[in-house]
Structures are given as structure tokens and as C-alpha cells.
Motif scaffolding. Structure first.
Motif, mmCIF file in Angstrom:
data_model
loop_
_atom_site.group_PDB
_atom_site.id
_atom_site.type_symbol
_atom_site.label_atom_id
_atom_site.label_comp_id
_atom_site.label_asym_id
_atom_site.label_seq_id
_atom_site.Cartn_x
_atom_site.Cartn_y
_atom_site.Cartn_z
ATOM 1 N N LEU A 1 33.260 -39.819 -25.133
ATOM 2 C CA LEU A 1 34.079 -39.916 -23.927
ATOM 3 C C LEU A 1 34.644 -38.543 -23.577
ATOM 4 N N ARG B 1 31.389 -41.195 -19.734
ATOM 5 C CA ARG B 1 30.888 -41.990 -20.876
ATOM 6 C C ARG B 1 29.481 -41.545 -21.217
ATOM 7 N N LEU C 1 35.884 -49.466 -22.833
ATOM 8 C CA LEU C 1 35.618 -49.041 -21.462
ATOM 9 C C LEU C 1 36.375 -49.919 -20.472
ATOM 10 N N GLN D 1 29.028 -42.810 -16.122
ATOM 11 C CA GLN D 1 28.047 -42.721 -17.204
ATOM 12 C C GLN D 1 27.162 -41.501 -17.013
#
Length: 376
Positions: free
Chosen positions: A196, A214, A227, A239
Motif C-alpha cells: 500500500l 494498492r 481495503l 490498483q
């Protein structure tokens, strides 16, 4: 003068009524926060905000009120609302998580995540640099371990955790570089792993609208709860592949921080007084000075680590030097047309984002201008 006093008195009365309206709105926001806490709803719902702003803008225009004025006021009020909502805490997404250990949890960013996790009902312990003699006790029984230490210490800290990790633990980190920490976590831990990167510092009042990157590692179903918990705080999850993330950070962080440092260094060597520059500056220049000064209000070691993290950073910074030299040649050679032609090419590269950035910057400039006049 009497007529002016009378009008001003009416304005003062309306201002007091506005204060009462704001107080009532904040009271309602408090109730909303309580309901969101009970129901496990996120602080920030972009669709709700966008619909509300569009409706108020439309209503303002019908009343002959500048729509931008209403949007500016509402956005400022909403920022205060977001900051207040987290005081009520958050619903616990995963009650099965009995213990979370933050390695580096006594630092500023680790402490921030510790507070939000505690406000979400989790038991959180911090493992500081002087606590390793007691690591077995602190890490014992943990369901999740979060690494939040300086970049230069991240890999060795992850390695140091190896004897204390069990397969059922979640291992994650909050480092601003991702590829090597993620590889190291996957190497030393057989359980769930995710990388992260919070794209913000520890001085935020709320996580609403903040971005957390992420980078998936292993067993995503085992860290989905984390999350979702972060999203409940109001943050957006983006992401990204770890290598692509680090490449982007070369430009978002390393290049930008270096350029800011170089500008600050250059200014500090000039025969000028900062107070005089501020007194004579336009809102845009004051904002630029503020962004430079903000860097030097923080920890120099953090920025040194970011800039020196990988060779690619220095290669891109070297290209920045070349761009400065190319730009300077336009003026050394009196090549006005060449400058304008290149300027237009850059504008084409920005495309529609130029207008978007112009709009976004207007509010920042107005705030900077208001602050300037209030502080004189």
C-alpha cells in the motif's frame, strides 16, 4: 452614512443567520456520521457529492447567484463536515481481526493509521525501533502486521520480521516505493501480502478523497477487509502494478521533489528577502512559494530517500537539466518564435487537462489571495 450603517447592520444580521444555518448543518452532519458509523457507510460518496453540487449550482443560477460562489462555499463546508464525521468512529469491517501491529506505529504516518484503525474498533499495537527485544510479545497473536518505516529501513525491517510471522497473518507496508518491498514481503512470508502507498502525508484532517495505491501480492481475499476499511474512511483505492507504480513515482515524487528543492535552494542563494517577495507576489506566485516552503517544513531525510531510491530517478532528473538548458537557449538566442512554437506543443500535450487545471487552480488562488490579505 446613516443609510450605509443601516445596510451594514442588515448584512451583519444576515451573517449571524448564516452562522446559525452552518451550526444546524454541522449538527445534521453529526447525525449523518453516527448513522454511517452504525451502518458501515463510507464518509465520502462521490456520486452524492456531485449530484448535490449540481443541484445547488442550478438553484443558485435561477436565483441570480453565481454558481461558482455557491460551489466554493459548499466545498469548504463539506471539507469541515468530512473532518468532523470521523470523530464518531467507523464500523469494524472485519470483527475477526483481534490485533494489528504497526511496525513504526510511533511515527507520524504509522500513528495516523493507528488512530484510524483504533477508531474503527481494532486493537492496535506499535512496534518501535527500541521495542525489538519485546517483538515476540508485541507481534504474538497479531492478525495483521503493517510496516511503516523510512524507505532505507523498509527491506531490512521486513526481513527482521520473518521469525515472528505466521501463515495466517496479513503482511503489508505503507512505503512510497513498492516493487522491492512487495518482493521482499512475498519472499519472507507465505501468507497474505499487499503493498500500500498512501498518497498523502500525516498532516491530513480527514482521509476523505485521499488516494491509497494498492499493489496486489498474495491472497487478495484475505486483505479485502483492509481495503474496504480504508474506503470506509473516505479514501479511494487505486490498483497498480508495483513496477508501474514506481515508474510513475519517479515523476510524481522524485522529479517534483527535486525541482522543488532546487528552486528553494536557488532562492535561498539570491540577494532577496522572502518577506518582500511575499508582499509583492500575486496569488499564483504566493501559492508557488507556499508549495516550495512546504517541502522545507518537513523531514529532509524522507525526500533524500525518495530521490535517491533508484537510478531511474537520477536519469529523469538529468533530463530535467537538459530541458532547462534547452529552454534557456530560446532567450539567449532571442528566439521568441521558437519559444512560442514549443509552448504550443506543450499545450497540445496537456490537451483538455489545461482547462481542467485552470478551473481547479482558481479556487486555490482565491484562497491564497484571501490568506494573503488577511495576514498583512
Amino acid at each position: 452614512m446613516e443609510a450605509l450603517k443601516e445596510i451594514r447592520a442588515k448584512i451583519d444580521q444576515l451573517d449571524r443567520e448564516l452562522l446559525e444555518v452552518f451550526a444546524k448543518r454541522l449538527a445534521l452532519v453529526k447525525k449523518v456520521g453516527e448513522i454511517k458509523h452504525q451502518q458501515g457507510l463510507p464518509i465520502y460518496v462521490p456520486e452524492r457529492e456531485a449530484d448535490m453540487l449540481a443541484a445547488r449550482r442550478s438553484e443558485a443560477e435561477k436565483m441570480g447567484i453565481p454558481a461558482d460562489l455557491i460551489e466554493d462555499v459548499l466545498r469548504r463546508v463539506m471539507r469541515e463536515s468530512y473532518a468532523n464525521e470521523h470523530e464518531h468512529g467507523f464500523k469494524t469491517v472485519n470483527p475477526a481481526i483481534k490485533k494489528i501491529v504497526i511496525v513504526g506505529g510511533k511515527g507520524k504516518l504509522g500513528g495516523l493509521f493507528g488512530r484510524f484503525l483504533t477508531a474503527s474498533g481494532y486493537f492496535v499495537e506499535a512496534l518501535g525501533s527500541k521495542d525489538w527485544d519485546n517483538a515476540m510479545t508485541i507481534l504474538g497473536g497479531a492478525n495483521a502486521v503493517i510496516v511503516c518505516v523510512p524507505i532505507v529501513k523498509t527491506l531490512e525491517t521486513i526481513e527482521r520480521l520473518k521469525p515472528y510471522l505466521t501463515e495466517d497473518m496479513l503482511l503489508t507496508d505503507l512505503t512510497s516505493v513498492k516493487r522491492r518491498p512487495l518482493e521482499k514481503m512475498l519472499e519472507i512470508h507465505q501468507g497474505a501480502v499487499v503493498g500500500l502507498h498512501p498518497m498523502f502525508g500525516p498532516d491530513i484532517a480527514s482521509m476523505a478523497k485521499q488516494v491509497v495505491v494498492r499493489c496486489d501480492g498474495r491472497y487478495p481475499e484475505r486483505y479485502q477487509w483492509l481495503l474496504e476499511q480504508i474506503q470506509m474512511w473516505g479514501a479511494r483505492i487505486y490498483q497498480a502494478d508495483a513496477a508501474e507504480h514506481d515508474h510513475s513515482m519517479t515523476y510524481i515524487q522524485a522529479l517534483r521533489h527535486f525541482a522543488t528543492f532546487a528552486n528553494g535552494l536557488h532562492l535561498s542563494r539570491q540577494p532577496v528577502k522572502l518577506a518582500n517577495l511575499l508582499a509583492l507576489s500575486s496569488p499564483i506566485y504566493r501559492l508557488e512559494l507556499a508549495m516550495i516552503g512546504r517541502l522545507f517544513a518537513q523531514d529532509g531525510s524522507l525526500y533524500a530517500d525518495i530521490i535517491m531510491d533508484k537510478p531511474e530517478n537520477l536519469e529523469v532528473i538529468e533530463s530535467l537539466k537538459q530541458s532547462y538548458e534547452d529552454s534557456l537557449k530560446f532567450f539567449e538566442n532571442g528566439d521568441r518564435e521558437g519559444f512560442i512554437k514549443t509552448f504550443n506543443k506543450v499545450r497540445e500535450w496537456f490537451g483538455d487537462y489545461s482547462e481542467q487545471f485552470m478551473k481547479e487552480s482558481r479556487q486555490l488562488l482565491q484562497q491564497a489571495n484571501d490568506y494573503r490579505h488577511n495576514s498583512l
